[in-house]
Motif scaffolding. Structure first.
Motif, PDB file in Angstrom:
ATOM      1  N   PHE A  73       6.153  -4.091   0.439  1.00 29.50           N
ATOM      2  CA  PHE A  73       7.601  -3.834   0.517  1.00 29.50           C
ATOM      3  C   PHE A  73       7.918  -2.885   1.670  1.00 29.50           C
ATOM      4  O   PHE A  73       8.890  -3.069   2.390  1.00 29.50           O
ATOM      5  N   ARG A  74       7.071  -1.870   1.818  1.00 31.33           N
ATOM      6  CA  ARG A  74       7.320  -0.897   2.890  1.00 31.33           C
ATOM      7  C   ARG A  74       7.152  -1.551   4.248  1.00 31.33           C
ATOM      8  O   ARG A  74       7.870  -1.230   5.199  1.00 31.33           O
ATOM      9  N   LYS A  77      10.161  -3.700   4.977  1.00 36.16           N
ATOM     10  CA  LYS A  77      11.340  -2.839   5.137  1.00 36.16           C
ATOM     11  C   LYS A  77      11.612  -2.553   6.613  1.00 36.16           C
ATOM     12  O   LYS A  77      12.751  -2.399   7.036  1.00 36.16           O
ATOM     13  N   LYS A  78      10.505  -2.519   7.377  1.00 33.64           N
ATOM     14  CA  LYS A  78      10.637  -2.208   8.798  1.00 33.64           C
ATOM     15  C   LYS A  78      11.502  -3.213   9.539  1.00 33.64           C
ATOM     16  O   LYS A  78      12.210  -2.871  10.464  1.00 33.64           O
ATOM     17  N   ARG A  80      13.718  -5.361   7.971  1.00 38.30           N
ATOM     18  CA  ARG A  80      14.847  -5.866   7.190  1.00 38.30           C
ATOM     19  C   ARG A  80      15.750  -4.720   6.779  1.00 38.30           C
ATOM     20  O   ARG A  80      15.275  -3.683   6.337  1.00 38.30           O
ATOM     21  N   PHE A  82      18.125  -3.201   4.213  1.00 42.42           N
ATOM     22  CA  PHE A  82      18.392  -3.429   2.798  1.00 42.42           C
ATOM     23  C   PHE A  82      19.809  -3.052   2.401  1.00 42.42           C
ATOM     24  O   PHE A  82      20.289  -3.470   1.370  1.00 42.42           O
ATOM     25  N   LYS A 135      17.331 -10.256   0.339  1.00 44.14           N
ATOM     26  CA  LYS A 135      17.750  -8.871   0.085  1.00 44.14           C
ATOM     27  C   LYS A 135      18.140  -8.656  -1.371  1.00 44.14           C
ATOM     28  O   LYS A 135      17.671  -7.729  -2.019  1.00 44.14           O
ATOM     29  N   GLN A 138      15.092  -8.901  -3.683  1.00 45.50           N
ATOM     30  CA  GLN A 138      14.225  -7.730  -3.569  1.00 45.50           C
ATOM     31  C   GLN A 138      14.784  -6.535  -4.350  1.00 45.50           C
ATOM     32  O   GLN A 138      14.077  -5.873  -5.108  1.00 45.50           O
ATOM     33  N   GLU A 156      13.829   5.037  -0.769  1.00 46.57           N
ATOM     34  CA  GLU A 156      12.792   4.215  -0.150  1.00 46.57           C
ATOM     35  C   GLU A 156      13.374   3.198   0.833  1.00 46.57           C
ATOM     36  O   GLU A 156      12.798   2.921   1.869  1.00 46.57           O
ATOM     37  N   PHE A 157      14.531   2.618   0.483  1.00 52.04           N
ATOM     38  CA  PHE A 157      15.057   1.524   1.301  1.00 52.04           C
ATOM     39  C   PHE A 157      16.340   1.877   2.050  1.00 52.04           C
ATOM     40  O   PHE A 157      17.009   0.987   2.571  1.00 52.04           O
TER      41      PHE A 157
END
Lengths: 190, 95
Positions: A73-74, A77-78, A80, A82, A135, A138, A156-157
């Motif tokens: 997920f991390r 995340k780079k 995308r 969120f 999105k 997730q 986190e996001f």
């Protein structure tokens, strides 16, 4: 307590499918899910010497798997964003000029607690989850399937809490509409 | 007094369109007292929104159950054979 036995030769046959399904539900992509399961087993092999035996072999493997899923997920995340953006799907439920539902929510006649283990309905929900955008899916998975707190998801996001609630509302409405079409409408015609 | 009551109720009354996002939001965090009061008043008069609330609760329960480690694996959700062979070889080589 006795130290639990570790038998790496049996891992794939014993836990491979369970771990793969668990991962697939969370990451959707089959290739990514296969890779995560593989990386998990490799990490587990290297961690055998430090396995304390307090947890069962299975919980221990799932513990590693959960970390690997979070890493994934991390990683995504780079590339995308969120947070809510104007391109995201709007609320799929319509209302008239007086603010009434255009399509009235129906009584599903189910007990929320008892219906949680309804296998057929669960399978429909799986299909409906796959109709969500990446999105929304997730965010919904983190919040409702993994029970991650609002605060943690937002940190986190990089999502604002108000936007998180909008995303969750829209995702829930899409799922509800989808279940209505694929499950309840059919049931009523029977 | 009657006029004051109706003004007060007017301030507290919500449409279904206003209530729907609040019902969802209420599942995610503790909303303010005034919001909770407004939702409660609307739900006491609107059966349809009560159905909606229950639908979201059903979806929540199902989702949580779907996420269990032991959730039964369907035939099309199994780890592909090639992957299994590959991982087994990898385990053998790294033991």
């Amino acid at each position: 307590m006795n130290k639990q036995e570790i038998d790496a030769n049996q891992w794939v046959d014993r836990y491979g499918d369970l771990m793969y399904r668990y991962t697939l539900l969370r990451v959707r992509d089959q290739g990514a899910a296969e890779e995560i399961v593989q990386v998990t087993f490799l990490a587990a092999l290297q961690a055998i010497p430090s396995y304390a035996g307090r947890a069962s072999e299975k919980s221990w493997l799932f513990g590693i798997l959960k970390h690997k899923i979070l890493d994934h997920f991390r990683e995504i995340k780079k590339d995308r964003l969120f947070d809510l953006s104007p391109e995201d799907d709007p609320d799929p439920c319509g209302y008239d000029s007086l603010g009434n539902w255009q399509k009235m929510p129906r009584n599903w006649q189910l007990d929320p607690e008892k219906s949680a283990v309804n296998q057929e309905l669960s399978e429909k929900l799986m299909l409906c989850l796959d109709n969500l955008s990446d999105k929304y899916r997730q965010v919904f998975v983190l919040k409702e399937i993994d029970g991650v707190s609002t605060e943690q998801i937002c940190n986190e996001f990089n999502i604002k809490p108000t936007n998180l609630w909008v995303i969750l509302h829209r995702a829930r409405n899409q799922l509800k509409n989808c279940l209505e079409i694929h499950w309840f409408d059919g049931k009523n015609q029977e | 007094m009657g006029k004051m009551m109706s003004t007060l109720l007017g301030l507290l009354s919500l449409t279904c369109q206003d209530t729907s996002p609040l019902i969802s939001e209420m599942m995610d965090h503790r909303v303010s007292f005034i919001k909770r009061l407004k939702i409660k008043i609307h739900l006491s008069m609107c059966e349809v929104c009560l159905y909606y609330k229950k639908q979201l609760e059903i979806i929540r329960g199902l989702s949580k159950n779907l996420g269990r480690e032991d959730f039964p694996v369907k035939a099309n959700e199994t780890l592909p054979q090639e992957s299994k062979q590959k991982i087994k070889k990898m385990i053998e080589a790294n033991k």
